[in-house]
Scaffold this motif. Structure first.
Motif, PDB file in Angstrom:
ATOM      1  N   HIS A  76      43.361  31.272  45.934  1.00  9.22           N
ATOM      2  CA  HIS A  76      43.471  32.676  46.259  1.00  9.22           C
ATOM      3  C   HIS A  76      44.912  33.134  46.064  1.00  9.22           C
ATOM      4  O   HIS A  76      45.854  32.363  46.208  1.00  9.22           O
ATOM      5  CB  HIS A  76      43.072  32.930  47.707  1.00  9.22           C
ATOM      6  CG  HIS A  76      41.628  32.674  47.973  1.00  9.22           C
ATOM      7  ND1 HIS A  76      40.636  33.393  47.371  1.00  9.22           N
ATOM      8  CD2 HIS A  76      41.016  31.781  48.777  1.00  9.22           C
ATOM      9  CE1 HIS A  76      39.466  32.938  47.809  1.00  9.22           C
ATOM     10  NE2 HIS A  76      39.669  31.973  48.650  1.00  9.22           N
ATOM     11  N   ASP A  79      41.867  39.238  39.923  1.00 14.77           N
ATOM     12  CA  ASP A  79      42.651  40.177  40.726  1.00 14.77           C
ATOM     13  C   ASP A  79      42.908  41.405  39.880  1.00 14.77           C
ATOM     14  O   ASP A  79      43.741  41.392  38.980  1.00 14.77           O
ATOM     15  CB  ASP A  79      43.957  39.514  41.170  1.00 14.77           C
ATOM     16  CG  ASP A  79      43.716  38.322  42.067  1.00 14.77           C
ATOM     17  OD1 ASP A  79      43.969  37.180  41.628  1.00 14.77           O
ATOM     18  OD2 ASP A  79      43.253  38.540  43.190  1.00 14.77           O
ATOM     19  N   PHE A 139      43.084  40.730  50.123  1.00 14.76           N
ATOM     20  CA  PHE A 139      44.266  39.900  50.297  1.00 14.76           C
ATOM     21  C   PHE A 139      45.448  40.765  50.729  1.00 14.76           C
ATOM     22  O   PHE A 139      45.720  41.807  50.108  1.00 14.76           O
ATOM     23  CB  PHE A 139      44.590  39.168  48.999  1.00 14.76           C
ATOM     24  CG  PHE A 139      43.445  38.335  48.497  1.00 14.76           C
ATOM     25  CD1 PHE A 139      42.590  38.827  47.520  1.00 14.76           C
ATOM     26  CD2 PHE A 139      43.202  37.081  49.031  1.00 14.76           C
ATOM     27  CE1 PHE A 139      41.515  38.080  47.074  1.00 14.76           C
ATOM     28  CE2 PHE A 139      42.128  36.323  48.586  1.00 14.76           C
ATOM     29  CZ  PHE A 139      41.285  36.817  47.615  1.00 14.76           C
TER      30      PHE A 139
END
Length: 129
Positions: free
Chosen positions: A1, A31, A118
């Motif tokens: 991640h 992303d 995130f």
């Protein structure tokens, strides 16, 4: 991640400019967007705006247009938040965020914070009069 780390916060005087940086370590093609939020003591979290990692397309809520500019260096996996003519009311913790959603989708969401999975730890910006 992806892991996000902000820097550049600190004490400034009203009227000053400041740039915050955010390094997105471990970013992948999944992303799609980055962005910035802020939260002042006793106030709700505010969405400052977002940017497409690949295209550089930006989105700002109407309330944030004018003094804030988001940019990115795709090769360096770094987001930037440029803030001008800072006011005392800009005092807040500023958070860098990342999303697997396109900014073109996020901008239509009622609650953009739900689209960013995130978050960085935040950096304090204090503006004195």
């Amino acid at each position: 991640h992806v892991q996000l780390k902000e820097s550049g916060g600190g004490w400034v005087q009203a009227g000053d400019s400041l740039r915050l940086d955010c390094v997105a370590s471990g970013r992948t093609f999944n992303d799609r967007s980055g962005g910035w939020f802020r939260q002042a003591p006793g106030k709700e979290r505010e969405f400052i705006g977002g940017i497409s990692w690949s295209e550089g397309t930006t989105y700002y809520p109407d309330s944030m247009k004018g003094r804030f500019t988001i940019s990115r260096d795709d090769a360096k996996n770094t987001l930037y938040l440029h803030m001008n003519s800072l006011k005392v009311d800009d005092t807040a913790v500023y958070y860098c965020v990342d999303s697997t959603w396109l900014i073109e989708t996020i901008q239509h969401m009622r609650n953009p914070s739900e689209m960013f999975g995130f978050w960085g730890q935040g950096t304090q910006v204090t503006v004195s009069s």
